[in-house]
Design a protein around this motif. Structure first.
Motif, PDB file in Angstrom:
ATOM      1  N   SER A  66       0.812  -1.212   0.000  1.00 43.10           N
ATOM      2  CA  SER A  66       0.000   0.000   0.000  1.00 43.10           C
ATOM      3  C   SER A  66       0.844   1.260   0.000  1.00 43.10           C
ATOM      4  CB  SER A  66      -0.936   0.010   1.215  1.00 43.10           C
ATOM      5  OG  SER A  66      -0.187   0.055   2.409  1.00 43.10           O
ATOM      6  N   VAL A  67       2.151   1.153   0.123  1.00 36.64           N
ATOM      7  CA  VAL A  67       3.062   2.285   0.185  1.00 36.64           C
ATOM      8  C   VAL A  67       2.683   3.194   1.344  1.00 36.64           C
ATOM      9  CG1 VAL A  67       4.402   3.860  -1.267  1.00 36.64           C
ATOM     10  CG2 VAL A  67       2.895   2.204  -2.346  1.00 36.64           C
ATOM     11  N   ARG A  68       2.292   2.628   2.428  1.00 38.23           N
ATOM     12  CA  ARG A  68       1.880   3.430   3.573  1.00 38.23           C
ATOM     13  C   ARG A  68       2.641   3.010   4.825  1.00 38.23           C
ATOM     14  NH1 ARG A  68      -4.697   3.822   2.694  1.00 38.23           N
ATOM     15  NH2 ARG A  68      -4.611   5.074   0.818  1.00 38.23           N
ATOM     16  N   VAL A  69       2.781   3.936   5.707  1.00 37.06           N
ATOM     17  CA  VAL A  69       3.359   3.691   7.021  1.00 37.06           C
ATOM     18  C   VAL A  69       2.246   3.941   8.037  1.00 37.06           C
ATOM     19  CG1 VAL A  69       5.729   4.244   6.402  1.00 37.06           C
ATOM     20  CG2 VAL A  69       4.174   6.097   7.004  1.00 37.06           C
ATOM     21  N   PRO A  70       2.394   3.437   9.240  1.00 32.08           N
ATOM     22  CA  PRO A  70       3.554   2.805   9.861  1.00 32.08           C
ATOM     23  C   PRO A  70       3.639   1.310   9.570  1.00 32.08           C
ATOM     24  CG  PRO A  70       1.804   2.969  11.459  1.00 32.08           C
ATOM     25  CD  PRO A  70       1.287   3.618  10.194  1.00 32.08           C
ATOM     26  N   ARG A  71       4.805   0.758   9.903  1.00 33.41           N
ATOM     27  CA  ARG A  71       5.023  -0.679   9.828  1.00 33.41           C
ATOM     28  C   ARG A  71       5.813  -1.085  11.055  1.00 33.41           C
ATOM     29  NH1 ARG A  71       4.998  -4.523   5.657  1.00 33.41           N
ATOM     30  NH2 ARG A  71       6.182  -6.407   6.158  1.00 33.41           N
ATOM     31  N   LEU A  72       5.314  -2.070  11.773  1.00 35.22           N
ATOM     32  CA  LEU A  72       5.937  -2.533  13.009  1.00 35.22           C
ATOM     33  C   LEU A  72       6.647  -3.859  12.772  1.00 35.22           C
ATOM     34  CD1 LEU A  72       6.331  -2.228  16.107  1.00 35.22           C
ATOM     35  CD2 LEU A  72       4.176  -3.495  16.376  1.00 35.22           C
ATOM     36  N   SER A  73       7.917  -3.897  13.179  1.00 35.69           N
ATOM     37  CA  SER A  73       8.702  -5.136  13.156  1.00 35.69           C
ATOM     38  C   SER A  73       9.020  -5.497  14.596  1.00 35.69           C
ATOM     39  CB  SER A  73       9.996  -4.934  12.361  1.00 35.69           C
ATOM     40  OG  SER A  73       9.727  -4.514  11.052  1.00 35.69           O
ATOM     41  N   HIS A  74       8.582  -6.687  15.018  1.00 32.50           N
ATOM     42  CA  HIS A  74       8.746  -7.059  16.426  1.00 32.50           C
ATOM     43  C   HIS A  74       8.807  -8.569  16.583  1.00 32.50           C
ATOM     44  CE1 HIS A  74       6.931  -8.121  20.428  1.00 32.50           C
ATOM     45  NE2 HIS A  74       7.947  -7.367  20.797  1.00 32.50           N
ATOM     46  N   ASP A  75       9.881  -9.041  17.167  1.00 34.28           N
ATOM     47  CA  ASP A  75       9.990 -10.455  17.544  1.00 34.28           C
ATOM     48  C   ASP A  75       9.667 -11.397  16.381  1.00 34.28           C
ATOM     49  OD1 ASP A  75      10.622 -12.425  19.369  1.00 34.28           O
ATOM     50  OD2 ASP A  75       8.584 -12.586  20.167  1.00 34.28           O
ATOM     51  N   GLY A  76      10.194 -11.068  15.200  1.00 33.05           N
ATOM     52  CA  GLY A  76       9.959 -11.894  14.027  1.00 33.05           C
ATOM     53  C   GLY A  76       8.658 -11.631  13.303  1.00 33.05           C
ATOM     54  N   VAL A  77       7.860 -10.685  13.811  1.00 36.34           N
ATOM     55  CA  VAL A  77       6.561 -10.368  13.216  1.00 36.34           C
ATOM     56  C   VAL A  77       6.670  -9.049  12.451  1.00 36.34           C
ATOM     57  CG1 VAL A  77       4.163  -9.768  13.703  1.00 36.34           C
ATOM     58  CG2 VAL A  77       5.283 -11.581  15.010  1.00 36.34           C
ATOM     59  N   GLU A  78       6.097  -9.008  11.258  1.00 31.58           N
ATOM     60  CA  GLU A  78       5.984  -7.788  10.469  1.00 31.58           C
ATOM     61  C   GLU A  78       4.501  -7.470  10.332  1.00 31.58           C
ATOM     62  OE1 GLU A  78       8.560  -6.015   9.183  1.00 31.58           O
ATOM     63  OE2 GLU A  78      10.050  -7.406  10.015  1.00 31.58           O
ATOM     64  N   VAL A  79       4.098  -6.302  10.812  1.00 35.09           N
ATOM     65  CA  VAL A  79       2.672  -5.954  10.742  1.00 35.09           C
ATOM     66  C   VAL A  79       2.515  -4.494  10.329  1.00 35.09           C
ATOM     67  CG1 VAL A  79       2.597  -5.496  13.228  1.00 35.09           C
ATOM     68  CG2 VAL A  79       0.476  -5.912  12.014  1.00 35.09           C
ATOM     69  N   TRP A  80       1.691  -4.267   9.323  1.00 34.55           N
ATOM     70  CA  TRP A  80       1.368  -2.920   8.873  1.00 34.55           C
ATOM     71  C   TRP A  80      -0.140  -2.764   8.958  1.00 34.55           C
ATOM     72  CZ3 TRP A  80       3.096  -7.027   6.253  1.00 34.55           C
ATOM     73  CH2 TRP A  80       2.305  -7.546   5.229  1.00 34.55           C
TER      74      TRP A  80
END
Length: 217
Positions: A53-67
């Motif tokens: 989607s070319v949008r932020v935010p994006r969270l990277s945590h403990d092997g998880v990628e979630v936007w």
């Protein structure tokens, strides 16, 4: 809890970045900010790899990628239920999800007519007719929540809903939207909120120049 990275854009202009950042702070997540300039071609390519989607935010945590901001909110609620991102009461929790989803997926005319710009202030601003129903609907949501749950936040204490509507408070202040006293008091509560003050101070330090994108970010 493992250290996380939150990819965000301009603190002055990016309403979605503000929402995701507030949610991480509310969850007491230990995270590093990864700021990106969305108007830079190389950064845009990077964001295309990070998120379709070319949008932020994006969270990277403990092997998880979630936007997607609501997905981040639900993830944070799972890993930090003690933070109270959602109300404890089942009915209030459903209500909170509903009003958060409404701002997440709607109000396109408001976003177009009143883009977030924390550093800007207008003494008066004529809102075009297409955006006025959006403004009125937000007033109705806020009034209902504050009346039902007693304030000072929408559900009494800070929840996902306050993170979702915080950028709207900045828009109303920027464009001098007239508010009833109880709604103005809610905005004052948001502006006095410690994480919001931290974000605003950083926004005021950003350069004034920005290249407009073809999507809201």
């Amino acid at each position: 809890m493992a250290r996380a990275t939150l990819t965000i854009s301009s603190k002055n202009y990016s309403s979605w970045s503000l929402r995701g950042w507030l949610l991480c702070r509310m969850a007491n997540l230990d995270f590093d900010e990864k700021p990106v300039a969305v108007d830079d071609p190389e950064t845009r390519q990077e964001l295309l790899l990070l998120s379709p989607s070319v949008r932020v935010p994006r969270l990277s945590h403990d092997g998880v990628e979630v936007w997607d901001t609501l997905a981040i909110a639900e993830y944070l609620n799972e890993i930090a239920p003690e933070a109270g991102l959602l109300p404890a009461d089942r009915r209030a929790r459903a209500h909170c999800r509903a009003v958060s989803g409404e701002i997440h997926s709607g109000f396109y005319n408001l976003r177009s007519a009143l883009p977030m710009n924390i550093k800007s202030r207008h003494k008066s601003f004529k809102i075009f007719s297409g955006a006025r129903p959006d403004v009125q609907r937000i007033k109705e949501i806020w009034t209902d929540c504050l009346t039902t749950y007693g304030g000072p936040f929408l559900f009494g204490t800070p929840t996902i809903a306050d993170a979702m509507y915080a950028p709207v408070c900045t828009r109303f202040r920027t464009y001098a939207v007239e508010l009833e006293p109880e709604l103005a008091a809610y905005c004052d509560t948001i502006f006095a909120w410690e994480p919001m003050q931290e974000w605003t101070a950083a926004a005021l330090e950003e350069p004034d120049e920005v290249i407009e994108l073809e999507v809201e970010f």
